[in-house]
Design an enzyme around this catalytic site. Structure first.
Site, PDB file in Angstrom:
ATOM      1  N   ASN A  35       0.830  -1.212   0.000  1.00  0.00           N
ATOM      2  CA  ASN A  35       0.000   0.000   0.000  1.00  0.00           C
ATOM      3  C   ASN A  35       0.860   1.256   0.000  1.00  0.00           C
ATOM      4  O   ASN A  35       0.609   2.213  -0.749  1.00  0.00           O
ATOM      5  CB  ASN A  35      -0.898   0.022   1.242  1.00  0.00           C
ATOM      6  CG  ASN A  35      -2.015  -0.985   1.192  1.00  0.00           C
ATOM      7  OD1 ASN A  35      -2.288  -1.576   0.154  1.00  0.00           O
ATOM      8  ND2 ASN A  35      -2.673  -1.199   2.317  1.00  0.00           N
ATOM      9  N   ARG A  60     -11.030  -4.159 -14.040  1.00  0.00           N
ATOM     10  CA  ARG A  60      -9.894  -5.028 -13.711  1.00  0.00           C
ATOM     11  C   ARG A  60     -10.354  -6.463 -13.905  1.00  0.00           C
ATOM     12  O   ARG A  60     -11.489  -6.807 -13.579  1.00  0.00           O
ATOM     13  CB  ARG A  60      -9.420  -4.820 -12.266  1.00  0.00           C
ATOM     14  CG  ARG A  60      -8.996  -3.401 -11.946  1.00  0.00           C
ATOM     15  CD  ARG A  60      -8.332  -3.320 -10.559  1.00  0.00           C
ATOM     16  NE  ARG A  60      -8.263  -1.951 -10.073  1.00  0.00           N
ATOM     17  CZ  ARG A  60      -7.330  -1.067 -10.416  1.00  0.00           C
ATOM     18  NH1 ARG A  60      -6.390  -1.424 -11.270  1.00  0.00           N
ATOM     19  NH2 ARG A  60      -7.334   0.156  -9.918  1.00  0.00           N
ATOM     20  N   ARG A  64      -5.579   2.247 -13.027  1.00  0.00           N
ATOM     21  CA  ARG A  64      -4.172   2.368 -12.639  1.00  0.00           C
ATOM     22  C   ARG A  64      -3.540   1.023 -12.292  1.00  0.00           C
ATOM     23  O   ARG A  64      -4.086   0.238 -11.533  1.00  0.00           O
ATOM     24  CB  ARG A  64      -4.017   3.328 -11.466  1.00  0.00           C
ATOM     25  CG  ARG A  64      -2.556   3.566 -11.094  1.00  0.00           C
ATOM     26  CD  ARG A  64      -2.384   4.668 -10.090  1.00  0.00           C
ATOM     27  NE  ARG A  64      -2.448   5.983 -10.699  1.00  0.00           N
ATOM     28  CZ  ARG A  64      -3.313   6.928 -10.351  1.00  0.00           C
ATOM     29  NH1 ARG A  64      -4.185   6.698  -9.419  1.00  0.00           N
ATOM     30  NH2 ARG A  64      -3.295   8.098 -10.940  1.00  0.00           N
ATOM     31  N   HIS A 107     -16.109   3.201 -14.471  1.00  0.00           N
ATOM     32  CA  HIS A 107     -15.848   2.380 -13.288  1.00  0.00           C
ATOM     33  C   HIS A 107     -17.061   1.533 -12.907  1.00  0.00           C
ATOM     34  O   HIS A 107     -17.042   0.825 -11.899  1.00  0.00           O
ATOM     35  CB  HIS A 107     -15.460   3.317 -12.125  1.00  0.00           C
ATOM     36  CG  HIS A 107     -14.861   2.645 -10.947  1.00  0.00           C
ATOM     37  ND1 HIS A 107     -15.464   2.643  -9.699  1.00  0.00           N
ATOM     38  CD2 HIS A 107     -13.707   1.948 -10.805  1.00  0.00           C
ATOM     39  CE1 HIS A 107     -14.702   1.997  -8.843  1.00  0.00           C
ATOM     40  NE2 HIS A 107     -13.640   1.548  -9.479  1.00  0.00           N
ATOM     41  N   TYR A 141     -11.819  -9.963  -1.758  1.00  0.00           N
ATOM     42  CA  TYR A 141     -12.521  -8.689  -1.628  1.00  0.00           C
ATOM     43  C   TYR A 141     -13.964  -8.964  -1.233  1.00  0.00           C
ATOM     44  O   TYR A 141     -14.626  -9.815  -1.823  1.00  0.00           O
ATOM     45  CB  TYR A 141     -12.522  -7.920  -2.949  1.00  0.00           C
ATOM     46  CG  TYR A 141     -11.228  -7.244  -3.333  1.00  0.00           C
ATOM     47  CD1 TYR A 141     -10.011  -7.656  -2.808  1.00  0.00           C
ATOM     48  CD2 TYR A 141     -11.219  -6.202  -4.256  1.00  0.00           C
ATOM     49  CE1 TYR A 141      -8.829  -7.045  -3.182  1.00  0.00           C
ATOM     50  CE2 TYR A 141     -10.038  -5.585  -4.637  1.00  0.00           C
ATOM     51  CZ  TYR A 141      -8.843  -6.009  -4.099  1.00  0.00           C
ATOM     52  OH  TYR A 141      -7.671  -5.407  -4.474  1.00  0.00           O
ATOM     53  N   ARG A 145     -13.764   1.987   4.925  1.00  0.00           N
ATOM     54  CA  ARG A 145     -12.539   1.206   5.023  1.00  0.00           C
ATOM     55  C   ARG A 145     -11.287   2.077   5.015  1.00  0.00           C
ATOM     56  O   ARG A 145     -10.383   1.900   5.807  1.00  0.00           O
ATOM     57  CB  ARG A 145     -12.438   0.207   3.864  1.00  0.00           C
ATOM     58  CG  ARG A 145     -11.244  -0.739   4.009  1.00  0.00           C
ATOM     59  CD  ARG A 145     -10.942  -1.478   2.736  1.00  0.00           C
ATOM     60  NE  ARG A 145     -10.128  -0.704   1.824  1.00  0.00           N
ATOM     61  CZ  ARG A 145     -10.341  -0.592   0.523  1.00  0.00           C
ATOM     62  NH1 ARG A 145     -11.367  -1.177  -0.028  1.00  0.00           N
ATOM     63  NH2 ARG A 145      -9.547   0.135  -0.240  1.00  0.00           N
TER      64      ARG A 145
END
Length: 699
Positions: A44, A370, A400, A430, A463, A560
């Site tokens: 991260n 993605r 990205r 998105h 996820y 989060r």
């Protein structure tokens, strides 16, 4: 926002990453899971410096006039970030040295340094270096005023301080640590049943004297340079955007420095020499521990010790779709809600595989943001073309760090005959949408899958996301219009009434829902909302939430990551309660619940309350209409709001204190969610068994 209880976006993000680091020191977690959180924290942080810190460095270089127009001081922000990161890095070192290494030793795993090696281990290390590493280490003597070597992005190096044997002068050199070619952790021979490891860095340290035979090695220090990862496209609105993106990707690995990290024990003389050699300034430089690229801990060997890992939690099946004799009839009869990774992703894959082989299906459409490297979904799309279907894929190539992968998938799909549309200039797409058109009894029927997560079979295992299968025409008609817009770039003739779509009605729709609750509270009626998302940063949305709180609306936030709003400030946000959950799975779902005079409106979304999502992206927020599914979602939210094990309180103190309220019984929301779904599965199976028994009895 300066006069209101808010936190700068990047300071809040660092607080989130500290919550990740907290998991590494949580002794209730299995040891290898704690090591994994060290890797997540490091990964991260590396991305943060490649993207966000690079942006701040650019702001440092703008003119005085531009700086005056900014709401923040770039210099002060960079200093604050560096101070926080330095403090966290020191904590990282303490956790690793004082907690992790002793715990490894208790389980017979020893991470050795070069001075700890016995004779057998030294021979092994020397042999390993000569046989495996010698071609990759690239030793370079640093000479002032000569062309400096190029440091590859995020590559590990050793900086060496040494003296000439003949003249006793000080010299400096660098050597590559070839972790891009070899494992970072090398197992050493053991005669006593223990597991002994050495890091690749220390094998290089042990071997530098052979590379510089005319010098006495005084010490070695690890270094790493991270480069700016932004795609700088001057003009997205003219020329070929796809070609511009491809060209920018080629430049990414040679971009300017965004962070230079070094071993904090490095001498001042060597540090200054490196600063001058690589033209670094003080804002580029950060001290770390002995080792960098600690995201390599993802690959720390486990030696088959499964007891030091989380117990395997197999995703639960969803037989209503996975085992359905008629997949499409099951969706026609009712909407279906799935919650990953607690439930298997197989139903989503089957949606595409069934469509590919079904002779009644004519069209398949999907938005790809993605996608997995090996994807059954992508294979199904290609198979569908062979079967004569019309297949359309919108691929966002500005996702990205997935730009190159998406370009490659786009080319493969095009070669297979899929109609591919790519990124829009100025905005990202998105939304997480898929559509299947089927002809049934001569009439068109549309089936949709809408989600909070990507079409990615791998991330669906880690996820936490929601997905909805529906044939409800209120939704399918409007999803069809979203796809028509993506393919034609012609605005829909009819407004969206059920969906909230970025660039059309998303921001206004969310604002109206918040304002409705505010009016209700002012009128003395019950008013409440629960907002679960990844990030909350948008100033106008924060202002609306402050106004709602001041009017008396009870607001629960489950955030989060970034949360620029500070809950609990008297007179401003005292009716706002905020928590953040970091646990086994990454909380990725966006869920919005509004009391709405007892109607309980529930929405899933691809969008966070970020300016980029609400103003610069095509996002989709969609309602849950089924009363049964709505009740399930509200129960899931309630489970999270009552988490008193892994929930942290969001506050201006940024201490990430654990929330310990609610029940006297320990409640861990991710575990409770899994078992809630498991109980529902058992109940469904019992009901099916009873039905089968009744039918058998009738026969």
């Amino acid at each position: 926002m300066n006069d209101k209880p808010t936190i700068l976006r990047d300071i809040s993000w660092l607080s989130f990453n500290h919550r990740v680091l907290q998991e590494a020191k949580d002794e209730t977690l299995p040891l290898f899971e704690r090591i994994k959180f060290l890797a997540i924290y490091s990964s991260n942080l590396d991305e943060f410096f490649r993207v966000r810190m690079a942006n701040h460095r650019n702001l440092l270089r703008v003119g005085k006039k531009t700086k005056k127009e900014l709401d923040i001081s770039p210099k002060q922000t960079v200093r604050t970030i560096q101070r926080i990161v330095n403090r966290q890095q020191e904590e990282f070192g303490r956790i690793f040295e004082k907690k992790i290494i002793p715990e490894l030793a208790r389980h017979g795993i020893f991470l050795k340094r070069r001075l700890d090696l016995n004779e057998i281990e030294r021979e092994y290390v020397e042999s390993y270096f000569k046989e495996n590493m010698l071609p990759y280490v690239q030793p370079v003597l640093l000479v002032k005023d000569m062309v400096r070597p190029f440091l590859n992005n995020a590559q590990l190096y050793l900086a060496i301080q040494m003296k000439g044997k003949a003249n006793k002068k000080t010299y400096y050199a660098i050597v590559k640590i070839p972790s891009d070619h070899l494992p970072r952790f090398i197992e050493l021979p053991s005669l006593d049943g223990t597991y002994n490891l050495i890091m690749l860095d220390d094998i290089v340290r042990h071997s530098v004297s052979w590379m510089f035979p005319g010098y006495d090695i005084e010490d070695t220090y690890s270094i790493k340079l991270t480069r700016d990862a932004e795609l700088y496209i001057d003009d997205e609105f003219s020329g070929d955007l796809l070609t511009k993106i491809k060209n920018s990707l080629k430049r990414r690995h040679v971009g300017p420095a965004s962070r230079f990290v070094y071993d904090r024990t490095m001498t001042d003389e060597l540090k200054q020499y490196l600063e001058e050699s690589f033209e670094l300034d003080r804002f580029d430089i950060l001290a770390e521990g002995r080792y960098h690229n600690n995201f390599d801990f993802f690959k720390f060997p486990t030696f088959g010790m499964t007891k030091l890992l989380n117990p395997v939690q197999e995703p639960l099946p969803y037989p209503q779709l996975e085992a359905a004799d008629d997949f499409w009839a099951a969706i026609r009869e009712e909407d279906h809600l799935l919650h990953f990774p607690y439930q298997d992703y197989e139903s989503v894959v089957r949606f595409f595989e069934e469509a590919a082989k079904d002779p009644h299906v004519t069209h398949i459409k999907i938005v790809q943001y993605r996608v997995a490297k090996r994807s059954r979904i992508m294979k199904a799309l290609m198979a569908a073309v062979k079967a004569g279907k019309q297949v359309n894929a919108f691929i966002e190539v500005k996702a990205r760090f997935d730009e190159e992968a998406n370009l490659n998938w786009g080319e493969r799909l095009e070669q297979a005959g899929v109609q591919v549309n790519y990124s829009f200039p100025g905005v990202k797409v998105h939304s997480k949408l898929a559509l299947v058109r089927r002809v049934e009894d001569g009439e068109e029927r549309i089936y949709n899958y809408l989600s909070t997560g990507n079409f990615h079979e791998d991330t669906a295992k880690i996820y936490s996301d929601f997905g909805l299968f529906t044939a409800d025409e209120r939704l399918t008609n409007e999803v069809s219009r979203v796809f028509s817009f993506l393919e034609s770039v012609q605005e829909p003739e009819e407004p969206f009434e059920h969906l909230m779509v970025g660039q059309f009605n998303l921001r206004r729709g969310l604002e109206d829902l918040i304002k409705y609750e505010t009016r209700e509270a002012k009128a003395g009626r019950p008013a409440a909302m629960t907002l679960k998302m990844n990030s909350l940063q948008d100033e106008s949305m924060i202002d609306l939430l402050f106004k709602a709180s001041q009017a008396g609306v009870k607001i629960n936030l489950i955030i989060r990551g970034i949360c620029c709003l500070i809950p609990g400030y008297k007179g401003v946000s005292e009716n706002i309660h905020g928590i953040s959950i970091v646990d086994r799975y990454l909380e990725h779902a966006r869920v919005f619940h509004f009391h709405h005079r007892g109607e309980d409106l529930v929405y899933f979304s691809s969008a966070d309350f970020m300016t980029r999502n609400l103003s610069h992206r095509i996002e989709t927020t969609f309602p849950i209409y089924s009363p049964d599914l709505k009740a399930k979602v509200l129960n899931f939210l309630d489970i999270q709001l009552n988490d008193n094990t892994k929930a942290r309180l969001l506050s201006d103190q940024q201490t990430n204190a654990y929330f310990r309220g609610g029940s006297n019984i320990s409640r861990r929301s991710q575990e409770e969610t899994y078992h809630t779904i498991k109980r529902e599965l058992v109940q469904y199976e019992l009901e099916q068994a009873e039905k089968e028994a009744e039918e058998a009895e009738k026969k």
